[in-house]
Design a protein around this motif. Structure first.
Motif, PDB file in Angstrom:
ATOM      1  N   MET A 107     -17.180  36.050  16.554  1.00  0.00           N
ATOM      2  CA  MET A 107     -18.057  36.527  18.214  1.00  0.00           C
ATOM      3  C   MET A 107     -19.359  35.842  18.184  1.00  0.00           C
ATOM      4  N   ASP A 108     -19.465  34.953  17.326  1.00  0.00           N
ATOM      5  CA  ASP A 108     -20.711  34.107  17.126  1.00  0.00           C
ATOM      6  C   ASP A 108     -20.931  32.708  18.118  1.00  0.00           C
ATOM      7  N   ILE A 109     -18.933  32.475  18.256  1.00  0.00           N
ATOM      8  CA  ILE A 109     -18.416  31.486  18.537  1.00  0.00           C
ATOM      9  C   ILE A 109     -18.267  31.969  20.119  1.00  0.00           C
ATOM     10  N   ALA A 110     -18.875  30.403  21.445  1.00  0.00           N
ATOM     11  CA  ALA A 110     -19.004  30.695  22.690  1.00  0.00           C
ATOM     12  C   ALA A 110     -17.319  31.415  23.242  1.00  0.00           C
ATOM     13  N   TRP A 173     -14.030  41.591  14.807  1.00  0.00           N
ATOM     14  CA  TRP A 173     -14.560  40.682  13.568  1.00  0.00           C
ATOM     15  C   TRP A 173     -15.969  40.068  13.699  1.00  0.00           C
ATOM     16  N   ILE A 174     -16.944  40.244  13.072  1.00  0.00           N
ATOM     17  CA  ILE A 174     -18.177  39.665  12.372  1.00  0.00           C
ATOM     18  C   ILE A 174     -18.515  39.219  11.333  1.00  0.00           C
ATOM     19  N   ARG A 175     -19.376  38.085  11.890  1.00  0.00           N
ATOM     20  CA  ARG A 175     -19.406  36.699  10.416  1.00  0.00           C
ATOM     21  C   ARG A 175     -20.855  37.674  10.073  1.00  0.00           C
ATOM     22  N   LEU A 176     -21.380  37.949   9.300  1.00  0.00           N
ATOM     23  CA  LEU A 176     -22.794  37.968   8.943  1.00  0.00           C
ATOM     24  C   LEU A 176     -23.490  37.299   7.307  1.00  0.00           C
ATOM     25  N   PRO A 177     -25.011  36.766   7.495  1.00  0.00           N
ATOM     26  CA  PRO A 177     -25.637  36.295   6.367  1.00  0.00           C
ATOM     27  C   PRO A 177     -25.087  37.398   4.750  1.00  0.00           C
ATOM     28  N   ARG A 178     -25.348  36.519   4.035  1.00  0.00           N
ATOM     29  CA  ARG A 178     -25.419  37.041   2.696  1.00  0.00           C
ATOM     30  C   ARG A 178     -26.112  38.220   2.200  1.00  0.00           C
ATOM     31  N   ASP A 179     -27.337  37.771   2.824  1.00  0.00           N
ATOM     32  CA  ASP A 179     -28.126  38.763   2.141  1.00  0.00           C
ATOM     33  C   ASP A 179     -27.989  40.614   2.675  1.00  0.00           C
ATOM     34  N   THR A 180     -27.692  40.442   4.204  1.00  0.00           N
ATOM     35  CA  THR A 180     -27.178  40.754   5.138  1.00  0.00           C
ATOM     36  C   THR A 180     -25.741  42.095   4.992  1.00  0.00           C
ATOM     37  N   MET A 181     -25.133  40.982   4.211  1.00  0.00           N
ATOM     38  CA  MET A 181     -23.452  41.606   3.742  1.00  0.00           C
ATOM     39  C   MET A 181     -24.104  42.435   2.776  1.00  0.00           C
TER      40      MET A 181
END
Length: 212
Positions: A107-110, A173-181
């Motif tokens: 969902m970060d992709i336009a 589905w969402i993509r998260l930075p490693r530190d947030t994960m």
């Protein structure tokens, strides 16, 4: 000089792909009907959002992409969807081939946010072609495929939703930075939460966004 024309005749969601994949059916016509030994194509696919109407609920979901509806006269610009290469086998006159387009539900992709916001109807697409043709009846001749070759196509929204449902049934589905994960993993572990759904719901409850 061989004149090429392109027509998109359909699209389907590929059920056996490893990830979300759309397969467009492309008809290629060569005129005059010279022998084409091979055609190496580059295909860019763009979304043309100004070429359809939108329900109020769809417009609300598209606010982060295009702003308020009152601004759409200047903000409803084309979106890049995909760029793929296609090797068309030899033919004379006309041939049909598949254009395989790997997709994402990120969902970060336009383009994904655009597709997800639509409830029904069709997605106006423009397919732009360029590349190299190897032609000739008594040998090989190398010819360019001009950049001005294109084909419009209106993809049913239900085809996109069918593809997504095949790979992410009833979910997103969402993509998260490693530190947030890492922080989420630790939060879930400390509270012995059995699933990611319950982890997110616990955070939303703590933030006052959901009633326990």
């Amino acid at each position: 000089m061989t004149e090429f024309a392109f027509t998109c005749t359909g699209v389907r969601a590929e059920p056996y792909a490893m990830g979300p994949t759309l397969v467009f059916r492309l008809r290629v016509t060569a005129s005059p009907p010279t022998r084409v030994h091979a055609l190496a194509l580059r295909c860019q696919i763009r979304i043309e959002p100004a070429r359809r109407g939108y329900a109020d609920s769809e417009a609300a979901a598209l606010t982060d992409l295009f702003g308020e509806r009152s601004r759409w006269g200047s903000t409803l610009n084309p979106l890049q969807f995909a760029q793929v290469q296609v090797m068309v086998p030899g033919f004379t006159g006309e041939v049909e081939t598949d254009v395989v387009v790997p997709c994402t539900y990120d969902m970060d992709i336009a383009s994904t946010r655009y597709f997800d916001a639509l409830e029904d109807g069709e997605v106006p697409l423009l397919m732009l072609f360029s590349g190299t043709a190897f032609t000739g009846d008594g040998g090989f001749r190398v010819e360019p495929v001009p950049w001005d070759k294109e084909a419009g196509f209106r993809m049913p929204v239900k085809t996109w939703r069918e593809m997504v449902e095949q790979h992410f049934p009833g979910s997103g589905w969402i993509r998260l930075p490693r530190d947030t994960m890492d922080a989420l993993v630790a939060y879930r572990s400390r509270r012995a939460l059995p699933s990611w759904q319950e982890t997110v719901e616990a955070l939303m409850t703590a933030a006052g966004e959901r009633t326990p």
